[in-house]
Design a protein around this motif. Sequence first.
Motif, PDB file in Angstrom:
ATOM      1  N   ILE A 132     -54.862  34.153  15.436  1.00  0.00           N
ATOM      2  CA  ILE A 132     -55.010  34.691  16.796  1.00  0.00           C
ATOM      3  C   ILE A 132     -55.739  33.693  17.688  1.00  0.00           C
ATOM      4  CG2 ILE A 132     -56.067  36.531  18.168  1.00  0.00           C
ATOM      5  CD1 ILE A 132     -55.600  38.367  15.687  1.00  0.00           C
ATOM      6  N   ARG A 133     -56.770  33.039  17.130  1.00  0.00           N
ATOM      7  CA  ARG A 133     -57.534  32.071  17.924  1.00  0.00           C
ATOM      8  C   ARG A 133     -56.665  30.876  18.313  1.00  0.00           C
ATOM      9  NH1 ARG A 133     -63.148  31.750  15.498  1.00  0.00           N
ATOM     10  NH2 ARG A 133     -62.158  30.467  13.926  1.00  0.00           N
ATOM     11  N   ILE A 134     -55.766  30.447  17.431  1.00  0.00           N
ATOM     12  CA  ILE A 134     -54.862  29.346  17.771  1.00  0.00           C
ATOM     13  C   ILE A 134     -53.993  29.735  18.970  1.00  0.00           C
ATOM     14  CG2 ILE A 134     -52.813  28.069  16.985  1.00  0.00           C
ATOM     15  CD1 ILE A 134     -54.188  27.867  14.225  1.00  0.00           C
ATOM     16  N   PHE A 135     -53.453  30.948  18.962  1.00  0.00           N
ATOM     17  CA  PHE A 135     -52.631  31.397  20.090  1.00  0.00           C
ATOM     18  C   PHE A 135     -53.453  31.511  21.375  1.00  0.00           C
ATOM     19  CE2 PHE A 135     -49.792  32.955  16.673  1.00  0.00           C
ATOM     20  CZ  PHE A 135     -48.653  32.261  17.057  1.00  0.00           C
ATOM     21  N   ARG A 136     -54.667  32.026  21.271  1.00  0.00           N
ATOM     22  CA  ARG A 136     -55.506  32.168  22.468  1.00  0.00           C
ATOM     23  C   ARG A 136     -55.956  30.803  22.993  1.00  0.00           C
ATOM     24  NH1 ARG A 136     -58.905  37.690  21.121  1.00  0.00           N
ATOM     25  NH2 ARG A 136     -57.090  39.028  21.211  1.00  0.00           N
ATOM     26  N   PHE A 137     -56.302  29.891  22.070  1.00  0.00           N
ATOM     27  CA  PHE A 137     -56.638  28.523  22.471  1.00  0.00           C
ATOM     28  C   PHE A 137     -55.452  27.888  23.204  1.00  0.00           C
ATOM     29  CE2 PHE A 137     -60.369  27.057  19.733  1.00  0.00           C
ATOM     30  CZ  PHE A 137     -61.054  26.524  20.792  1.00  0.00           C
ATOM     31  N   THR A 138     -54.254  28.023  22.623  1.00  0.00           N
ATOM     32  CA  THR A 138     -53.057  27.431  23.215  1.00  0.00           C
ATOM     33  C   THR A 138     -52.839  27.948  24.632  1.00  0.00           C
ATOM     34  OG1 THR A 138     -52.043  27.221  21.032  1.00  0.00           O
ATOM     35  CG2 THR A 138     -50.566  27.095  22.927  1.00  0.00           C
ATOM     36  N   SER A 139     -52.948  29.244  24.800  1.00  0.00           N
ATOM     37  CA  SER A 139     -52.761  29.858  26.113  1.00  0.00           C
ATOM     38  C   SER A 139     -53.779  29.341  27.126  1.00  0.00           C
ATOM     39  CB  SER A 139     -52.867  31.370  25.972  1.00  0.00           C
ATOM     40  OG  SER A 139     -52.819  31.987  27.213  1.00  0.00           O
ATOM     41  N   LYS A 140     -55.045  29.265  26.735  1.00  0.00           N
ATOM     42  CA  LYS A 140     -56.108  28.810  27.641  1.00  0.00           C
ATOM     43  C   LYS A 140     -55.938  27.326  27.976  1.00  0.00           C
ATOM     44  CE  LYS A 140     -59.268  30.881  29.096  1.00  0.00           C
ATOM     45  NZ  LYS A 140     -59.373  31.565  30.414  1.00  0.00           N
ATOM     46  N   ILE A 141     -55.573  26.503  26.993  1.00  0.00           N
ATOM     47  CA  ILE A 141     -55.373  25.073  27.239  1.00  0.00           C
ATOM     48  C   ILE A 141     -54.195  24.868  28.200  1.00  0.00           C
ATOM     49  CG2 ILE A 141     -54.687  22.884  26.165  1.00  0.00           C
ATOM     50  CD1 ILE A 141     -56.324  23.785  23.690  1.00  0.00           C
ATOM     51  N   LYS A 142     -53.094  25.587  27.998  1.00  0.00           N
ATOM     52  CA  LYS A 142     -51.943  25.477  28.914  1.00  0.00           C
ATOM     53  C   LYS A 142     -52.341  25.859  30.333  1.00  0.00           C
ATOM     54  CE  LYS A 142     -47.831  26.298  26.117  1.00  0.00           C
ATOM     55  NZ  LYS A 142     -46.767  27.264  25.808  1.00  0.00           N
ATOM     56  N   GLU A 143     -53.023  26.979  30.450  1.00  0.00           N
ATOM     57  CA  GLU A 143     -53.447  27.473  31.768  1.00  0.00           C
ATOM     58  C   GLU A 143     -54.326  26.453  32.487  1.00  0.00           C
ATOM     59  OE1 GLU A 143     -56.859  30.570  33.248  1.00  0.00           O
ATOM     60  OE2 GLU A 143     -55.674  31.163  31.500  1.00  0.00           O
ATOM     61  N   LEU A 144     -55.317  25.920  31.789  1.00  0.00           N
ATOM     62  CA  LEU A 144     -56.252  24.987  32.423  1.00  0.00           C
ATOM     63  C   LEU A 144     -55.632  23.610  32.625  1.00  0.00           C
ATOM     64  CD1 LEU A 144     -59.536  26.077  30.648  1.00  0.00           C
ATOM     65  CD2 LEU A 144     -58.808  26.575  32.984  1.00  0.00           C
ATOM     66  N   ASN A 145     -54.680  23.215  31.777  1.00  0.00           N
ATOM     67  CA  ASN A 145     -54.011  21.935  31.970  1.00  0.00           C
ATOM     68  C   ASN A 145     -53.176  21.948  33.246  1.00  0.00           C
ATOM     69  OD1 ASN A 145     -53.271  19.249  31.231  1.00  0.00           O
ATOM     70  ND2 ASN A 145     -51.319  20.044  30.512  1.00  0.00           N
ATOM     71  N   GLU A 146     -52.567  23.084  33.571  1.00  0.00           N
ATOM     72  CA  GLU A 146     -51.818  23.186  34.826  1.00  0.00           C
ATOM     73  C   GLU A 146     -52.748  23.018  36.027  1.00  0.00           C
ATOM     74  OE1 GLU A 146     -49.594  26.825  34.885  1.00  0.00           O
ATOM     75  OE2 GLU A 146     -48.462  26.272  33.080  1.00  0.00           O
ATOM     76  N   LYS A 147     -53.972  23.499  35.888  1.00  0.00           N
ATOM     77  CA  LYS A 147     -54.931  23.424  36.984  1.00  0.00           C
ATOM     78  C   LYS A 147     -55.589  22.044  37.090  1.00  0.00           C
ATOM     79  CE  LYS A 147     -59.030  25.817  38.718  1.00  0.00           C
ATOM     80  NZ  LYS A 147     -59.936  26.949  38.514  1.00  0.00           N
ATOM     81  N   TYR A 148     -55.991  21.452  35.947  1.00  0.00           N
ATOM     82  CA  TYR A 148     -56.784  20.218  35.959  1.00  0.00           C
ATOM     83  C   TYR A 148     -56.017  18.964  35.551  1.00  0.00           C
ATOM     84  CZ  TYR A 148     -60.838  23.264  36.454  1.00  0.00           C
ATOM     85  OH  TYR A 148     -61.745  24.195  36.906  1.00  0.00           O
ATOM     86  N   LYS A 149     -54.863  19.074  34.942  1.00  0.00           N
ATOM     87  CA  LYS A 149     -54.082  17.907  34.473  1.00  0.00           C
ATOM     88  C   LYS A 149     -54.948  16.998  33.594  1.00  0.00           C
ATOM     89  CE  LYS A 149     -50.542  19.014  37.087  1.00  0.00           C
ATOM     90  NZ  LYS A 149     -50.072  20.300  36.708  1.00  0.00           N
ATOM     91  N   PHE A 150     -55.251  17.460  32.389  1.00  0.00           N
ATOM     92  CA  PHE A 150     -56.127  16.723  31.476  1.00  0.00           C
ATOM     93  C   PHE A 150     -55.560  15.351  31.133  1.00  0.00           C
ATOM     94  CE2 PHE A 150     -57.071  21.202  29.912  1.00  0.00           C
ATOM     95  CZ  PHE A 150     -58.199  21.331  30.689  1.00  0.00           C
ATOM     96  N   THR A 151     -56.409  14.358  31.207  1.00  0.00           N
ATOM     97  CA  THR A 151     -56.057  13.015  30.780  1.00  0.00           C
ATOM     98  C   THR A 151     -56.169  12.920  29.264  1.00  0.00           C
ATOM     99  OG1 THR A 151     -57.008  12.189  32.827  1.00  0.00           O
ATOM    100  CG2 THR A 151     -56.607  10.574  31.097  1.00  0.00           C
ATOM    101  N   LEU A 152     -57.126  13.641  28.712  1.00  0.00           N
ATOM    102  CA  LEU A 152     -57.424  13.587  27.284  1.00  0.00           C
ATOM    103  C   LEU A 152     -58.006  14.930  26.860  1.00  0.00           C
ATOM    104  CD1 LEU A 152     -57.995  11.898  24.616  1.00  0.00           C
ATOM    105  CD2 LEU A 152     -60.206  11.357  25.644  1.00  0.00           C
ATOM    106  N   VAL A 153     -57.706  15.325  25.629  1.00  0.00           N
ATOM    107  CA  VAL A 153     -58.347  16.490  25.025  1.00  0.00           C
ATOM    108  C   VAL A 153     -59.082  15.993  23.793  1.00  0.00           C
ATOM    109  CG1 VAL A 153     -57.993  18.678  23.821  1.00  0.00           C
ATOM    110  CG2 VAL A 153     -56.688  18.173  25.871  1.00  0.00           C
ATOM    111  N   ILE A 154     -60.377  16.262  23.729  1.00  0.00           N
ATOM    112  CA  ILE A 154     -61.193  15.915  22.562  1.00  0.00           C
ATOM    113  C   ILE A 154     -61.470  17.205  21.805  1.00  0.00           C
ATOM    114  CG2 ILE A 154     -63.379  14.975  21.743  1.00  0.00           C
ATOM    115  CD1 ILE A 154     -63.457  13.264  24.293  1.00  0.00           C
ATOM    116  N   SER A 155     -61.042  17.241  20.560  1.00  0.00           N
ATOM    117  CA  SER A 155     -61.183  18.434  19.740  1.00  0.00           C
ATOM    118  C   SER A 155     -62.122  18.170  18.579  1.00  0.00           C
ATOM    119  CB  SER A 155     -59.806  18.855  19.213  1.00  0.00           C
ATOM    120  OG  SER A 155     -59.942  19.861  18.252  1.00  0.00           O
ATOM    121  N   ARG A 156     -62.979  19.158  18.287  1.00  0.00           N
ATOM    122  CA  ARG A 156     -63.898  19.038  17.148  1.00  0.00           C
ATOM    123  C   ARG A 156     -63.547  20.023  16.031  1.00  0.00           C
ATOM    124  NH1 ARG A 156     -68.692  16.724  16.561  1.00  0.00           N
ATOM    125  NH2 ARG A 156     -67.746  16.716  14.527  1.00  0.00           N
ATOM    126  N   HIS A 157     -62.366  20.645  16.103  1.00  0.00           N
ATOM    127  CA  HIS A 157     -61.993  21.631  15.095  1.00  0.00           C
ATOM    128  C   HIS A 157     -60.480  21.611  14.920  1.00  0.00           C
ATOM    129  CE1 HIS A 157     -61.733  25.588  13.130  1.00  0.00           C
ATOM    130  NE2 HIS A 157     -62.991  25.360  12.790  1.00  0.00           N
TER     131      HIS A 157
END
Length: 190
Positions: free
Chosen positions: A103-128
């Motif tokens: 469930i967390r993977i799906f929620r993470f995916t949804s939040k990352i997509k939503e915020l990427n549309e807003k901020y256009k991430f150059t890079l994503v740094i993940s610690r997990h």
Amino acid sequence: MIHYRAKSLRIKTSKMTRPQQKPSAPQPATIALVNPLYKPNIGGIENSIYYLSQELKARGYVPIIITSDATYDPVDKLPHFEEKYGVKIYRFKSPRNPFRKIIRIFRFTSKIKELNEKYKFTLVISRHQESTISAYIAGIKNVCFIPPAITRKQGNTGRKGLKRFFSPRAFIESYLDVLAVRFASSIFVF
């Protein structure tokens, strides 16, 4: 003769001059830092996310933290958005059931997509591993994975012998580690 005149009156667009536009100032790169837990939770990964965000901010980048609202204190309710230490922090609702990883993977995916549309991430740094897999599913091409540890070698101290390597939890964790390493565009270890 008319044919000749029509040919000679053609205007070539390449020689036309256009008014000069002032070049816009370059926008600072936006970097997402993603992990299931963040402050006020206390831990090494939470601290590393905090210090990475402060260093990125000091170097002129725009760090955005994406995390869950999970906390060690069950009474504590964390806001879904806050700006703290000069950094924007976005949280999604953390599941509290046996299927929380999926469930967390799906929620993470949804939040990352939503915020990427807003901020256009150059890079994503993940610690997990969950957040690395989620960034990949969200379509982020530039994902840096900083693994906290190799799961197969830690966290199974309560089990003895071969049982600790063949438990369903250890198998799932190891498989998620493998997927995260495959999906990341770069891996750093410190």
